[in-house]
Scaffold this active site. Structure first.
Site, PDB file in Angstrom:
ATOM      1  N   HIS A  67       3.661  -8.950 -10.277  1.00 45.26           N
ATOM      2  CA  HIS A  67       4.090  -8.463  -8.826  1.00 45.26           C
ATOM      3  C   HIS A  67       3.234  -6.979  -8.797  1.00 45.26           C
ATOM      4  CE1 HIS A  67       6.600  -7.279  -5.397  1.00 45.26           C
ATOM      5  NE2 HIS A  67       6.444  -6.002  -5.625  1.00 45.26           N
ATOM      6  N   GLU A  68       3.542  -6.171  -9.815  1.00 46.48           N
ATOM      7  CA  GLU A  68       2.850  -4.603  -9.721  1.00 46.48           C
ATOM      8  C   GLU A  68       1.285  -4.809  -9.611  1.00 46.48           C
ATOM      9  OE1 GLU A  68       4.587  -2.308  -8.524  1.00 46.48           O
ATOM     10  OE2 GLU A  68       6.604  -3.299  -8.641  1.00 46.48           O
ATOM     11  N   HIS A  71      -0.169  -5.578  -6.729  1.00 45.08           N
ATOM     12  CA  HIS A  71      -0.369  -3.901  -5.626  1.00 45.08           C
ATOM     13  C   HIS A  71      -1.544  -3.421  -6.369  1.00 45.08           C
ATOM     14  CE1 HIS A  71       3.186  -4.347  -3.443  1.00 45.08           C
ATOM     15  NE2 HIS A  71       4.014  -4.114  -4.596  1.00 45.08           N
ATOM     16  N   ASP A 177       8.764  -2.525  -0.610  1.00 43.90           N
ATOM     17  CA  ASP A 177       7.612  -3.154  -0.098  1.00 43.90           C
ATOM     18  C   ASP A 177       7.571  -3.340   1.531  1.00 43.90           C
ATOM     19  OD1 ASP A 177       6.160  -2.980  -2.435  1.00 43.90           O
ATOM     20  OD2 ASP A 177       6.694  -5.015  -3.154  1.00 43.90           O
TER      21      ASP A 177
END
Length: 392
Positions: A67-68, A71, A177
């Protein structure tokens, strides 16, 4: 939040990946909870339950890491530097060297992580449905006790926890987010990033207070662990949103200013070859500071030397040892943690843990040469001069 003090695990696509000390605590708690859960699914098979719990916990944090990285990779693609990705108490955080330059970039970077999480949840559910039936997988995903295999049970848990992570992250509460996506939308409509940040952070504070209230209600109802966790998350979210609002207010009067505009252009630094006795007399006794930056022969910042490092060396040996032998080192990440580019926007200083920990941050050019020092005293003086009262 975690920062330069995290333990480095390695690099993925050139991005530093680390873990904060708090991560080990939450890893233990999740593993302990899942051992009980799998023990109910597979009674009498305690070893299998423990192994499944360990695997599931590690795969969950792998999902958080992906997930990170979503980003981080989108940010790098849009020209934003990546300081690293860290796993910690509340999951993970991708650290950037500056804010998004436009509302469009903010939206894309913010949406990348939830998109990755949604794909992981869908993939886990789909794989589990192939191993059993969609109906049984649906029941298993909602953590109901159904007769499924060990692999299906793990996939069901991952589908569930990633769906939960997705729902939480999409709450319109900055700095989650969903709050960042909301800020991007308001930014696009108003053309004012700071105004958008204050709006999204206001919702973040409200959501944080709501979670605190819900946590208290759960505690009263007898759910100690669940209530305490909600209380903790709500308080953290409230504080983070408040800090982001203050950051936005800081940026308003100083828009366009850079680190170069506020730094001391004549920094005092100790060369690496300096003997400890000379460093003690010429620097520590003369200036009375608790630490000094250290530079190499070309003037590049290589670390810090605290007074304690010299005090710990016997007087009769101080002429034998050099500063380079006792200075605090740690590689490129350690240098990045105590420095900031001279051309960085002034608001970047608010993301510097060194400013809080050391009371100053070193300003370096593109080649890493030490060009100045920014102190908290200089920032306070600038705030007073321009009448920026952050506390009001």
């Amino acid at each position: 939040m975690p920062g330069g003090g995290s333990i480095e695990l390695g690099r993925i696509a050139g991005i530093r990946v680390g873990v904060d000390a708090s991560w080990f605590l939450v890893l233990f708690l999740i593993t302990w909870s899942l051992t009980s859960y799998y023990g109910q699914l597979f009674p009498g098979r305690d070893t299998i339950a423990f192994l499944l719990a360990c695997i599931s916990a590690l795969l969950f944090f792998t999902s958080v890491l992906l997930h990170e990285l979503g980003h981080a990779l989108l940010a790098r693609r849009n020209g934003i530097g990546i300081l690293g990705v860290d796993l910690w108490l509340f999951g993970g955080i991708a650290r950037f060297d500056r804010e998004a330059p436009s509302a469009g970039v903010e939206f894309r970077v913010s949406a990348a992580g939830p998109l990755v999480t949604a794909l992981i949840a869908a993939a886990c559910f789909g794989a589990g449905a192939l191993l059993t039936t969609p109906e049984e997988m649906l029941h298993a995903t909602f953590l109901e006790r159904v007769d499924v295999s060990e692999l299906t049970a793990v996939l069901a848990y991952l589908a569930f926890v990633n769906a939960l992570l997705l729902a939480f992250n999409l709450l319109p509460a900055f700095p989650l987010d969903g709050g960042r996506i909301l800020r991007a939308a308001v930014w696009r409509l108003t053309g004012d990033r700071d105004r958008a940040t204050r709006f999204a952070a206001g919702l973040g504070r409200l959501v944080g207070l709501a979670l605190v209230a819900f946590g208290i209600a759960r505690l009263v109802a007898g759910s100690l662990i669940g209530g305490a966790w909600l209380l903790f998350i709500g308080y953290f979210l409230y504080r983070a949103a408040r800090d982001e609002a203050l950051r936005a207010r800081f940026g308003e009067p100083f828009a366009g200013l850079t680190v170069r505009d506020v730094m001391d252009h004549e920094p005092v630094a100790i060369p690496e070859p300096t003997p400890l006795d000379r460093a003690f007399e010429d620097f520590f006794l003369r200036y009375g500071w608790p630490w000094f930056p250290v530079i190499d022969a070309e003037g590049r910042l290589t670390g810090l030397v605290p007074r304690k490092a010299i005090d710990d060396v016997a007087h009769e040996r101080r002429h034998e040892l050099r500063v380079a032998e006792v200075m605090a080192k740690g590689g490129r990440e350690a240098i990045e943690a105590i420095s900031v580019p001279t051309d960085a926007p002034l608001e970047r200083l608010l993301a510097s843990s060194a400013l809080v920990r050391l009371g100053a941050v070193m300003a370096v050019d593109e080649e890493g040469h030490l060009r100045g020092v920014v102190t908290t005293t200089a920032l306070r003086r600038l705030l007073r001069r321009d009448g920026a009262a952050l506390a009001t």
